[in-house]
Design an enzyme around this catalytic site. Structure first.
Site, PDB file in Angstrom:
ATOM      1  N   GLU A   1       0.788  -1.228   0.000  1.00  0.00           N
ATOM      2  CA  GLU A   1       0.000   0.000   0.000  1.00  0.00           C
ATOM      3  C   GLU A   1       0.824   1.285   0.000  1.00  0.00           C
ATOM      4  O   GLU A   1       0.648   2.149   0.863  1.00  0.00           O
ATOM      5  CB  GLU A   1      -0.984  -0.009   1.182  1.00  0.00           C
ATOM      6  CG  GLU A   1      -1.988  -1.132   1.088  1.00  0.00           C
ATOM      7  CD  GLU A   1      -3.065  -1.081   2.153  1.00  0.00           C
ATOM      8  OE1 GLU A   1      -4.095  -1.752   1.980  1.00  0.00           O
ATOM      9  OE2 GLU A   1      -2.864  -0.367   3.168  1.00  0.00           O
TER      10      GLU A   1
ATOM     11  N   GLU B   1      -6.067  -7.913  -0.498  1.00  0.00           N
ATOM     12  CA  GLU B   1      -6.830  -7.763   0.745  1.00  0.00           C
ATOM     13  C   GLU B   1      -8.283  -7.481   0.393  1.00  0.00           C
ATOM     14  O   GLU B   1      -8.577  -6.758  -0.550  1.00  0.00           O
ATOM     15  CB  GLU B   1      -6.303  -6.607   1.603  1.00  0.00           C
ATOM     16  CG  GLU B   1      -4.950  -6.808   2.229  1.00  0.00           C
ATOM     17  CD  GLU B   1      -4.558  -5.648   3.147  1.00  0.00           C
ATOM     18  OE1 GLU B   1      -5.467  -4.868   3.542  1.00  0.00           O
ATOM     19  OE2 GLU B   1      -3.370  -5.518   3.457  1.00  0.00           O
TER      20      GLU B   1
END
Length: 737
Positions: free
Chosen positions: A387, A492
């Site tokens: 991320e 995710e």
């Protein structure tokens, strides 16, 4: 988990829909590659993809997919316990031999039972291991120690306790202390065993993440943070948690973190993941698993020892690992899971280049370790940075960084396509379409997005109204990216459709749903109580969550659920973020017991049809990236964002490659053969001996800003020269007991 901490990440919400689809996915989805001709299964063919463990003809039922683990297991078991050949003898010969047999038994039986007990006690070993040593059980000739088993078999742990292995999907475990790098294990019948190649597009990735273990997060392990909720500096991330723990010597100090590593996730969790139908495990790992520098309070090196255990346990149960480099020095996104909540200092601000240099060093160290033959068949994916906030600092510097990471990982695995792990690149929150055409013909690169509904506009619509939302929100996007870019995964996702749940947004940061989120102005939708009180959910609610999860899985096709386990609050004694715990959902009926039931939930989504282009799976043309594709992506970036303005990066401080290189240790396995003992070779931590560049380190005599300083005005750039080395604020922590 990403979106929670920053308003700038809002995306338009997808409205809930009151439609419930059960028709199958289009023919040609990746799951149908498991069926004859890669097409849709007929009713008679459907059994090819499902198991019938009561039948003997598993070879025929498997349809040639993978192995038939029960037959493998039974063959080895029968071999281990084979009866001696029976020969007719005269009565006189038998009488003459009888006395000798008695003497032999008196001597041999104590030795046999002593050896058998020792081998059983050693089934779970010490640290970790990993590579392919082919077939066979290894071990001492003549030993009857059980080294493999299927559903219903007994597994003995290192501490001598046992549990019954439950795997209804044809999985077999394998562990022999004398053959610790054996890759015979298979997690289920539709996934190749570790000693065979896993080909995305032919076999789907059914993945689970282990958040909160080696990188702690407050909402996943609230009990660690609740202890310091009234401290003078409240624990809100692992930095402040570590600082509080170091001062808390009466309760064990920083070693409390190792107590967490030991207990939060254990070997039995990995057995349960295999039994739940997963074939991949995504394991977040922080940079402090390798080392820390001056002033950084993290527990150094110990997380690596537990990652080694994870490799061993995944090898034992046939699971593959996606190593997720989750927390970078300086923070790549400013969120608590990066190590320190606050500012972004990777590819951003005055220390943005230096921190990226240091991060690339850690990528290199990890890549060299996992590319060794002892580990390459288990750790087969490497998510090089979790991320990164390119929506803050821009896609251009991230692309340049990714080119460097790609070259580093490929160099670690040596020359030739198809070697080393898949390289997973997060989209940086700029969206999948923005990466079309990036690194064409690269050798096995996957694109990763983390789709969540819960961090945008909130709704009080019941979960039963979201049954088709994932298909409509994400199915087409992922299908398009699979064709335009190559392998695209959801690294995710969760079952959460609101941001309810204790500390899901961070410690004491409130929730959008209840209108008290710390950033922005949010209307109050209602109370989170009904969303958190999972003990009171009725059957319709549980069915709604199950359908939402399966629709998400089908839309993504290749995925990793976030996360396996949520720890209970020490205040309430219960899990307070239930939508995020796969284990809890399995135990209480709101997640599927057979994960393959997700196939076919999304209709008419133009499901991407395998296979991928040959270069995307390590075949013809892999690694032959045109020079024109990277000629404008030189390193370091010419400009970086600084206080909101593009600044000449040449004026920023950098490190120099003159430092002592850190290599990661492997596990230690004591083997025995007859009366002699030895140690199994576990590699030296470095796959490519030709990779000899030294480590990045501060230039001697130069003054640097704090790596975590934030986007302030940079000092004058240090001139290259000399060669200082890194300093640690705390002495290295001894290896775990």
């Amino acid at each position: 988990m990403g979106h929670a901490a920053r308003d700038s990440l809002f995306r338009g919400s997808v409205g809930s829909e009151n439609t419930y689809h059960t028709s199958p996915s289009a023919a040609g989805s990746s799951v149908y590659a498991l069926n004859p001709d890669g097409g849709r299964a007929t009713p008679n063919e459907y059994g090819v993809y499902h198991d019938n463990h009561s039948a003997e003809n598993l070879d025929e039922q498997a349809g040639g997919v993978g192995q038939t683990p029960q037959r493998t297991y039974l063959a080895e078991k029968r071999s281990a316990y084979a009866a001696p050949p029976r020969k007719k003898r005269g009565i006189i010969i038998l009488a003459a031999v009888a006395g000798l047999v008695v003497i032999v038994l008196v001597i041999a039986l104590p030795v046999y039972f002593t050896t058998k007990k020792k081998n059983n006690d050693d089934l779970s070993g010490g640290a970790s291991g990993g590579s392919s040593s082919g077939g066979g059980g290894g071990g001492n000739p003549g030993s009857n120690a059980v080294v493999t088993g299927g559903n219903g078999s007994k597994v003995t742990l290192a501490n001598g306790t046992t549990f019954t292995y439950q795997n209804d999907f044809g999985g077999t475990w394998y562990w022999d202390q004398n053959d610790p790098f054996n890759n015979n294990a298979q997690c289920n019948s539709w996934t190749p065993p570790l000693n065979q190649t896993f080909v995305p597009g032919t076999t789907r990735i059914f993945g689970i993440s282990i958040g909160g273990w080696l990188v702690t997060e407050p909402f996943i392990v609230p009990s660690l943070y609740e202890k310091y909720i009234n401290a003078s500096t409240v624990a809100v991330d692992e930095w402040t948690l570590s600082t509080n723990m170091r001062a808390d010597t009466s309760n064990g100090g920083i070693n409390q973190l190792e107590d967490h590593y030991k207990t939060f996730i254990t070997e039995q969790d990995f057995a349960e993941m295999a039994g739940a139908g997963f074939n991949y495990v995504r394991i977040p790992l922080p940079y402090w698993a390798i080392e820390v520098w001056d002033g950084e309070p993290f527990l150094e090196g110990v997380a690596w020892q537990y990652f080694l255990k994870a490799i061993q346990w995944c090898r034992k149960y046939g699971l593959r690992i996606n190593l997720d480099f989750h927390s970078l020095p300086g923070s790549q996104n400013g969120w608590n899971h990066s190590g320190k909540l606050g500012s972004i200092n990777v590819l951003n601000g005055p220390m943005g280049v230096a921190n990226a240099q240091r991060s690339l060093d850690y990528i290199r160290i990890l890549a060299e370790f996992i590319s060794q033959p002892e580990y390459s068949d288990v750790v087969t994916m490497f998510s090089v940075t979790n991320e990164p906030a390119a929506n803050d600092f821009g896609q251009d510097p991230l692309e340049r960084y990714y080119v460097q990471a790609y070259n580093i990982v490929r160099e670690a695995s040596g020359t030739g396509a198809g070697k080393g792990p898949y390289i997973v690149l997060h989209d940086g929150f700029v969206g999948l379409p923005q990466w079309t055409g990036f690194l064409p013909n690269s050798d096995r690169v996957a694109l990763d997005e983390h789709p969540y509904l819960c961090f945008s506009t909130q709704s009080d619509a019941p979960i039963t109204s979201y049954t088709s939302t994932p298909c409509n929100a994400w199915g087409s996007e992922f299908n398009t990216s699979n064709g335009a870019f190559g392998l695209t995964i959801s690294g995710e996702f969760s079952n959460a459709v609101t941001d309810c749940g204790k500390w899901v947004n961070g410690v004491n940061q409130g929730s959008r749903y209840e209108g008290d989120y710390y950033q922005g102005s949010w209307p109050t939708i209602g109370s989170c109580d009904s969303w958190n009180d999972w003990q009171s959910w009725d059957n319709a609610t549980k069915a709604g969550y199950k359908q939402f999860a399966m629709a998400s899985m089908d839309a993504f096709q290749n995925f990793f659920f976030w996360t396996w386990k949520i720890g209970a609050s020490s205040v309430s004694g219960t899990v307070e973020a239930p939508q995020w715990s796969y284990q809890l959902g399995l135990q209480n009926g709101w997640l599927p017991t057979d994960i393959r039931q997700s196939s076919g939930i999304c209709p008419n989504q133009n499901i991407w049809s395998p296979p991928f282009q040959p270069w995307q799976t390590g075949g013809s043309g892999a690694g032959q990236i045109p020079a024109s594709a990277t000629q404008d992506l030189t390193w370091p970036p010419p400009t970086l964002s600084n206080s909101g303005f593009a600044t000449n990066a040449a004026s920023f401080p950098t490190y120099t490659p003159t430092g002592t290189l850190t290599t990661l240790p492997g596990p230690t396995f004591t083997t025995s053969s007859g009366k002699s003992q030895g140690t199994a070779s576990a590699g030296d931590g470095w796959a490519n001996p030709s990779d000899t560049q030294k480590a990045m380190t501060p230039v001697s005599g130069c003054s640097y800003l704090d790596p975590w300083v934030g986007p302030t005005s940079p000092p004058a750039k240090c001139k290259a020269g000399g060669g200082g080395d890194r300093r640690r604020a705390y002495p290295p922590t001894p290896s775990p007991t």
